[in-house]
Design a protein around this motif. Sequence first.
Motif, mmCIF file in Angstrom:
data_model
loop_
_atom_site.group_PDB
_atom_site.id
_atom_site.type_symbol
_atom_site.label_atom_id
_atom_site.label_comp_id
_atom_site.label_asym_id
_atom_site.label_seq_id
_atom_site.Cartn_x
_atom_site.Cartn_y
_atom_site.Cartn_z
ATOM 1 N N UNK A 108 0.827 -1.210 0.000
ATOM 2 C CA UNK A 108 0.000 0.000 0.000
ATOM 3 C C UNK A 108 0.858 1.255 0.000
ATOM 4 N N UNK A 109 2.082 1.162 0.515
ATOM 5 C CA UNK A 109 2.999 2.301 0.441
ATOM 6 C C UNK A 109 3.424 2.540 -0.999
ATOM 7 N N UNK A 110 3.806 1.466 -1.689
ATOM 8 C CA UNK A 110 4.218 1.590 -3.087
ATOM 9 C C UNK A 110 3.103 2.156 -3.953
ATOM 10 N N UNK A 111 1.921 1.551 -3.864
ATOM 11 C CA UNK A 111 0.808 1.978 -4.709
ATOM 12 C C UNK A 111 0.199 3.289 -4.256
ATOM 13 N N UNK A 112 -0.087 3.397 -2.952
ATOM 14 C CA UNK A 112 -0.791 4.567 -2.428
ATOM 15 C C UNK A 112 0.010 5.848 -2.541
ATOM 16 N N UNK A 113 1.272 5.828 -2.116
ATOM 17 C CA UNK A 113 2.109 7.026 -2.185
ATOM 18 C C UNK A 113 2.342 7.436 -3.641
ATOM 19 N N UNK A 114 2.513 6.451 -4.523
ATOM 20 C CA UNK A 114 2.726 6.766 -5.936
ATOM 21 C C UNK A 114 1.511 7.494 -6.519
ATOM 22 N N UNK A 127 -2.534 -16.901 1.393
ATOM 23 C CA UNK A 127 -2.052 -15.731 2.136
ATOM 24 C C UNK A 127 -0.722 -15.222 1.570
ATOM 25 N N UNK A 128 0.238 -16.122 1.385
ATOM 26 C CA UNK A 128 1.557 -15.726 0.892
ATOM 27 C C UNK A 128 1.490 -15.225 -0.550
ATOM 28 N N UNK A 129 0.690 -15.906 -1.377
ATOM 29 C CA UNK A 129 0.560 -15.481 -2.774
ATOM 30 C C UNK A 129 -0.088 -14.105 -2.865
ATOM 31 N N UNK A 130 -1.105 -13.876 -2.058
ATOM 32 C CA UNK A 130 -1.774 -12.567 -2.054
ATOM 33 C C UNK A 130 -0.797 -11.467 -1.656
ATOM 34 N N UNK A 131 0.048 -11.756 -0.652
ATOM 35 C CA UNK A 131 1.033 -10.776 -0.214
ATOM 36 C C UNK A 131 1.988 -10.411 -1.357
ATOM 37 N N UNK A 132 2.492 -11.437 -2.047
ATOM 38 C CA UNK A 132 3.432 -11.199 -3.150
ATOM 39 C C UNK A 132 2.773 -10.390 -4.263
ATOM 40 N N UNK A 133 1.550 -10.756 -4.627
ATOM 41 C CA UNK A 133 0.906 -10.096 -5.769
ATOM 42 C C UNK A 133 0.436 -8.680 -5.426
ATOM 43 N N UNK A 134 0.036 -8.440 -4.182
ATOM 44 C CA UNK A 134 -0.319 -7.072 -3.802
ATOM 45 C C UNK A 134 0.913 -6.172 -3.872
ATOM 46 N N UNK A 135 2.058 -6.689 -3.429
ATOM 47 C CA UNK A 135 3.301 -5.915 -3.533
ATOM 48 C C UNK A 135 3.651 -5.690 -5.002
ATOM 49 N N UNK A 136 3.455 -6.715 -5.815
ATOM 50 C CA UNK A 136 3.765 -6.608 -7.241
ATOM 51 C C UNK A 136 2.883 -5.569 -7.926
ATOM 52 N N UNK A 137 1.590 -5.522 -7.574
ATOM 53 C CA UNK A 137 0.691 -4.529 -8.162
ATOM 54 C C UNK A 137 1.053 -3.119 -7.685
ATOM 55 N N UNK A 138 1.448 -2.999 -6.413
ATOM 56 C CA UNK A 138 1.920 -1.702 -5.918
ATOM 57 C C UNK A 138 3.179 -1.257 -6.636
ATOM 58 N N UNK A 139 4.084 -2.221 -6.880
ATOM 59 C CA UNK A 139 5.323 -1.909 -7.595
ATOM 60 C C UNK A 139 5.036 -1.499 -9.038
ATOM 61 N N UNK A 140 4.019 -2.102 -9.657
ATOM 62 C CA UNK A 140 3.634 -1.737 -11.023
ATOM 63 C C UNK A 140 3.170 -0.280 -11.079
ATOM 64 N N UNK A 141 2.401 0.132 -10.072
ATOM 65 C CA UNK A 141 1.941 1.528 -9.993
ATOM 66 C C UNK A 141 3.126 2.470 -9.806
ATOM 67 N N UNK A 142 4.034 2.103 -8.899
ATOM 68 C CA UNK A 142 5.220 2.928 -8.650
ATOM 69 C C UNK A 142 6.061 3.080 -9.923
ATOM 70 N N UNK A 143 6.264 1.966 -10.638
ATOM 71 C CA UNK A 143 7.081 1.997 -11.846
ATOM 72 C C UNK A 143 6.467 2.908 -12.913
ATOM 73 N N UNK A 144 5.132 2.864 -13.053
ATOM 74 C CA UNK A 144 4.451 3.716 -14.030
ATOM 75 C C UNK A 144 4.689 5.194 -13.723
ATOM 76 N N UNK A 145 4.495 5.577 -12.455
ATOM 77 C CA UNK A 145 4.670 6.979 -12.069
ATOM 78 C C UNK A 145 6.142 7.384 -12.188
ATOM 79 N N UNK A 146 7.033 6.534 -11.717
ATOM 80 C CA UNK A 146 8.471 6.829 -11.732
ATOM 81 C C UNK A 146 8.968 7.057 -13.156
#
Length: 448
Positions: free
Chosen positions: A24-30, A298-317
Motif C-alpha cells: 500500500x505504500x508503493x501503490x498509495x504514495x505513488x 495468504x503468501x501469494x496474495x502478499x506477493x501479488x499485492x506488492x507486485x501490483x503496488x510496484x507496477x503503480x510505482x514503476x508507471x509513475x516513476x
Amino acid sequence: MEFLAIILFVVIFILILKGYPVAFTLGGISVAFAFGVSIFAPEYFTMSTFYLLPSRIMGVVNNYVLMAVPLFIFMGIMLEKSGLAQSLLETMAMMFGRVRGGLAISVVIVGALLAASTGIVGATVVTMGLISLPTMLKRGYKTELAVGVIASSGTLGQIIPPSIVLVLLADTINSSSRGAASVDVGALFSAALLPGLILVGLYVVYILIKSLVHKEDAPSIPADEIKAFRGSNFTSKIIKILLLPVLLIVIVLGSIFTGIASPTEASGIGALGATFLTIIQKKFSLKILREVAQETTRLTSMVFFILLGATTFTLVFRTLGGDRYLQELIMSSQLTPMMFLLLVMVVIFVAGFFIDFIEIVFIIVPVVTPIFNAFDMNMLWVGILMALNLQTSFLTPPFGFALFYLKGVAPETVKTSQIYRGIIPFIIIQLIIVSLVMFFPEIIFNEV
C-alpha cells in the motif's frame, strides 16, 4: 523536473523503513504523489496517464510465468506439513554422525534438499530450528555455531532452484527492460544451481575446519546411538525418507533444465509430487490440505499485492522521467559498468539490513535494470549476482527475517547476540560467493 521521481523513490524507501505496509505504500504514495504533481505541475504528469495502469495490472495478473509462484509455495508448505524435514534431519544426522560436526553438516545438506524442494525460508528455518537446535545444544554444540548453521541453511532456498526469488527477479527484469533481451526463468534456474551448490560446499568446509580447530564446539554422535538407529530397517528408511524427495527434486528441476517443461509447468508437477509424498508419509488429511491452501493463498496474495503496488510505482516513476534521469546521471559520472555493478551490489547488501528481499526486488531492480541494459551488461549474470546478494538480506541484522524466525523458536537460553555472532561467518562466505561470481563469471557458468 525529473528529480521529482527521485523524491518519490526516497519518500517510499523511508516509509518502508519505518514499517508501513509495502504494497500500500508503493501503490498509495505513488498515486498520491502523481495526483499532487498533476495539480501543481500538470505539464509533467496528468491523471489520464493512469489509464495505462489497468492494462499493466492485467499484464501482471495474466503473466504465465508468475503462475509458478503459488504452485511452488504450495509445494513447499505441503512438504513442511508432511514431516519430511524432521525425518530427513534424523536420518542425515545418523549418516554423518561419526564425523565431528556431522550433525551440523546434516543440517546444511537437509537445508539444501529442502531448498530444492520448498524454497520457503520461514518454514525451513522454523522447522529445522524446532527439530535440530535443541538436539545440537543437547549434544554440546556451541550455540553460535548451531544457530549460524540453521539460519544460513534455511536461506538456501533463495538461490537453489526452484526459487521464488529467481521467478520474481526474472519477471521484474523483463518488465523493466523496455524491449531489451529478456531473461528466461529456466536459464536463471540453470545458472543459479552451481553457485548454490558451491555455497553449500563452502558451508560444509567451514564446519569441518571449525570442528577440527575447536573440537569442543562440534562433537560427534556416540557410536551406540548410531548403531541403534541403523539397526532397524535402515535401508528402507533411506529409500523412503531420502530417495523420494531427491526423486521429486530431480523430476522438477530435470524437466526444466532439459526443456521438457517450463518452470510454471514444473511447479505444477512439484505441487502434485509434494502431495503424493505427504500421502506416503501418512500425514495427508483434509485438515492439512485446508491449512496448506490457506497459507498458500495468504503468501501469494502478499506477493501479488506488492507486485501490483510496484507496477503503480514503476508507471509513475517512469512517467516522471526517473529512469532517464538516473541513466543520464550514471553515464555522465564516468562510472564504468563494473563500478556501477559494484555500487548496486553494495546498495542491495546495505538495503538488506533493513528491508525484505521482495521489497528490494520490486523497488531497486526496476530502477537499475534500464541502466544495466544501457551498459549492455548480461542480465542473466546480473540476475544471479542480485539473487546471491538478496540471500544475505535474510541473515543481516537487525532485520534479517531468518534471524527472527529462529529466535522465535529457539530456547530462552539462546540470546539474540549469540544469533548475530553466529551468523557472521556465513555472511562472509556468501559475500565470497558474490565476489567470485562477479569477478570470475566464467568459472561459475558459461552463459556470460
